[in-house]
Design a protein around this motif. Structure first.
Motif, PDB file in Angstrom:
ATOM      1  N   VAL A 210      -5.080  -8.404  -4.120  1.00  0.00           N
ATOM      2  CA  VAL A 210      -5.285  -8.616  -5.551  1.00  0.00           C
ATOM      3  C   VAL A 210      -3.997  -8.263  -6.278  1.00  0.00           C
ATOM      4  N   SER A 211      -3.584  -9.098  -7.213  1.00  0.00           N
ATOM      5  CA  SER A 211      -2.408  -8.816  -8.048  1.00  0.00           C
ATOM      6  C   SER A 211      -2.863  -8.157  -9.339  1.00  0.00           C
ATOM      7  N   ILE A 212      -2.266  -7.004  -9.654  1.00  0.00           N
ATOM      8  CA  ILE A 212      -2.678  -6.273 -10.852  1.00  0.00           C
ATOM      9  C   ILE A 212      -1.472  -5.920 -11.700  1.00  0.00           C
ATOM     10  N   ARG A 213      -1.723  -5.694 -12.987  1.00  0.00           N
ATOM     11  CA  ARG A 213      -0.674  -5.421 -13.959  1.00  0.00           C
ATOM     12  C   ARG A 213      -0.150  -3.990 -13.822  1.00  0.00           C
ATOM     13  N   THR A 214       1.085  -3.792 -14.264  1.00  0.00           N
ATOM     14  CA  THR A 214       1.708  -2.468 -14.237  1.00  0.00           C
ATOM     15  C   THR A 214       1.746  -1.876 -15.641  1.00  0.00           C
ATOM     16  N   ALA A 215       2.044  -0.590 -15.708  1.00  0.00           N
ATOM     17  CA  ALA A 215       2.081   0.099 -16.997  1.00  0.00           C
ATOM     18  C   ALA A 215       3.258  -0.314 -17.850  1.00  0.00           C
ATOM     19  N   ASP A 216       4.319  -0.845 -17.231  1.00  0.00           N
ATOM     20  CA  ASP A 216       5.511  -1.222 -17.987  1.00  0.00           C
ATOM     21  C   ASP A 216       5.630  -2.721 -18.194  1.00  0.00           C
ATOM     22  N   ALA A 217       4.515  -3.451 -17.944  1.00  0.00           N
ATOM     23  CA  ALA A 217       4.492  -4.907 -18.138  1.00  0.00           C
ATOM     24  C   ALA A 217       5.538  -5.608 -17.279  1.00  0.00           C
ATOM     25  N   GLY A 218       5.861  -5.011 -16.128  1.00  0.00           N
ATOM     26  CA  GLY A 218       6.781  -5.654 -15.196  1.00  0.00           C
ATOM     27  C   GLY A 218       6.050  -6.623 -14.291  1.00  0.00           C
ATOM     28  N   GLN A 219       6.668  -6.954 -13.163  1.00  0.00           N
ATOM     29  CA  GLN A 219       6.044  -7.881 -12.234  1.00  0.00           C
ATOM     30  C   GLN A 219       4.772  -7.273 -11.663  1.00  0.00           C
ATOM     31  N   ASP A 220       3.720  -8.109 -11.533  1.00  0.00           N
ATOM     32  CA  ASP A 220       2.447  -7.637 -10.995  1.00  0.00           C
ATOM     33  C   ASP A 220       2.637  -7.064  -9.591  1.00  0.00           C
ATOM     34  N   VAL A 221       1.791  -6.095  -9.259  1.00  0.00           N
ATOM     35  CA  VAL A 221       1.810  -5.455  -7.943  1.00  0.00           C
ATOM     36  C   VAL A 221       0.682  -6.035  -7.096  1.00  0.00           C
ATOM     37  N   THR A 222       0.988  -6.408  -5.865  1.00  0.00           N
ATOM     38  CA  THR A 222      -0.030  -6.911  -4.943  1.00  0.00           C
ATOM     39  C   THR A 222      -0.639  -5.739  -4.188  1.00  0.00           C
ATOM     40  N   VAL A 223      -1.952  -5.564  -4.333  1.00  0.00           N
ATOM     41  CA  VAL A 223      -2.663  -4.471  -3.698  1.00  0.00           C
ATOM     42  C   VAL A 223      -3.483  -5.024  -2.544  1.00  0.00           C
ATOM     43  N   CYS A 224      -3.325  -4.452  -1.362  1.00  0.00           N
ATOM     44  CA  CYS A 224      -4.038  -4.912  -0.169  1.00  0.00           C
ATOM     45  C   CYS A 224      -5.174  -3.953   0.157  1.00  0.00           C
ATOM     46  N   ARG A 225      -6.382  -4.489   0.180  1.00  0.00           N
ATOM     47  CA  ARG A 225      -7.600  -3.737   0.522  1.00  0.00           C
ATOM     48  C   ARG A 225      -7.744  -2.471  -0.324  1.00  0.00           C
ATOM     49  N   GLY A 226      -7.340  -2.565  -1.578  1.00  0.00           N
ATOM     50  CA  GLY A 226      -7.555  -1.490  -2.545  1.00  0.00           C
ATOM     51  C   GLY A 226      -6.600  -0.325  -2.448  1.00  0.00           C
ATOM     52  N   MET A 227      -5.574  -0.398  -1.574  1.00  0.00           N
ATOM     53  CA  MET A 227      -4.680   0.740  -1.368  1.00  0.00           C
ATOM     54  C   MET A 227      -3.319   0.505  -2.010  1.00  0.00           C
ATOM     55  N   VAL A 228      -2.902   1.442  -2.866  1.00  0.00           N
ATOM     56  CA  VAL A 228      -1.569   1.431  -3.469  1.00  0.00           C
ATOM     57  C   VAL A 228      -0.762   2.533  -2.788  1.00  0.00           C
TER      58      VAL A 228
END
Length: 341
Positions: A210-228
């Motif tokens: 899942v691609s989710i937004r960051t706090a600094d409005a930078g490039q989205d982060v891809t999260v695999c199986r819910g783990m950051v």
């Protein structure tokens, strides 16, 4: 300048962070082949208006060594000192000099929880969309493809722990004002270099990434199986005014730095004024003397001195208000209520 120092305290941007050696084995959180999220290293810390202050930061030998120790060991830096001695500005100074982009800022208060810093999940928005989809299906339509990333966003701590190739800079401001449990809650995150988002982990069978937004409005982060999980441990500055004691387990995981008060150091005060207000040296002498005199009887911060010198430099002409009166309006003690003079 010692070669081991990555951060030099000069205020001049450089690529010294590229020389940072591999972390200790017990602080290694990523592999060379792991996917990374790019970030804008040229982005100014919290807007261009803050850069001059960061570049003019006066870092002494002890500060420089503490910053580099934290960088080498991949440990948070706990900075303690009186208000106005430059605790928060240190994060901006490091980000500016090492070209590490925008400082991620997490101000803390007594109601702050660990989850506030990690991520936010819009459960109400997700519920509303599910209701819309059910209504559409009753009308013979098709539900929209689920996009869980629309309902999750990383907080400042969560963004700092995203898989970046270089460390992000995170400021956790006034951690001593937090709930008593927050320092202990941070321990696992600092030790593991990551965290789980349960709402995404539960949906991993159908939404593995899942691609989710960051706090600094930078490039989205891809999260695999819910783990950051971070690849490079962030440079974390935790500030404290010394208003409480922290548990030993928390302290031993931090590099600790006590910033001395500067209100009785005339040489350092002159250097601060010179760095922030070039050309105001002549006017500053009298203000510095008054600042030190008043600091001896109550709490003052260095930004009050800068404000007084700036004001004097802009009103030093015929018909200007009384200089001592202006200075005394600005240089009011922080720990008592001072009547107008």
């Amino acid at each position: 300048m010692s070669e081991w120092r990555i951060y030099r305290g000069t205020g001049e941007p450089h690529d010294g962070i590229d020389r940072l050696p591999a972390p200790p084995p017990w602080r290694d959180f990523g592999n060379a082949g792991d996917a990374v999220t790019p970030f804008d290293r040229e982005a100014p810390s919290q807007g261009r208006r803050r850069l001059p202050r960061a570049a003019a930061y006066q870092a002494g030998e002890g500060i420089i060594d503490a910053v580099n120790t934290a960088l080498y060991l991949r440990r948070p830096l706990l900075v303690t000192g009186d208000p106005g001695v430059g605790k928060s500005t240190l994060a901006d100074a490091v980000a500016n000099e090492l070209r590490l982009g925008t400082v991620l800022r997490w101000p803390v208060n007594s109601k702050t929880t660990l989850r506030d810093g990690l991520y936010r999940y819009d459960s109400l928005g997700r519920l509303e969309e599910a209701g819309v989809d059910r209504h559409r299906m009753r009308q013979g339509g098709q539900p929209r493809p689920a996009d869980l990333g629309r309902y999750v966003s990383l907080g400042p701590l969560g963004t700092a722990l995203a898989p970046y190739a270089l460390p992000r800079v995170l400021l956790i401001d006034e951690v001593d004002k937090s709930d008593i449990d927050l320092p202990n809650d941070l321990l696992d995150v600092f030790e593991e270099g990551g965290f789980e988002i349960p709402e995404l982990a539960r949906a991993a069978d159908t939404h593995e990434t899942v691609s989710i937004r960051t706090a600094d409005a930078g490039q989205d982060v891809t999260v695999c199986r819910g783990m950051v999980r971070c690849r490079a441990f962030p440079f974390v500055v935790l500030t404290s005014n010394g208003e409480r004691e922290f548990p030993p387990a928390f302290l031993r995981r931090c590099v600790r730095l006590q910033l001395p008060a500067v209100t009785d150091d005339e040489t350092r005060l002159r250097a601060i004024v010179r760095a922030h207000l070039p050309g105001a040296d002549g006017l500053a002498e009298g203000i510095i003397e008054l600042f030190m005199e008043r600091a001896a009887t109550g709490e003052l911060a260095t930004d009050q001195l800068l404000n007084a010198v700036y004001l004097m430099s802009r009103t030093a002409q015929e018909g200007a208000p009384d200089p001592d009166g202006i200075a005394r309006l600005v240089l009011q003690h922080l720990n008592v209520t001072v009547p107008a003079e």
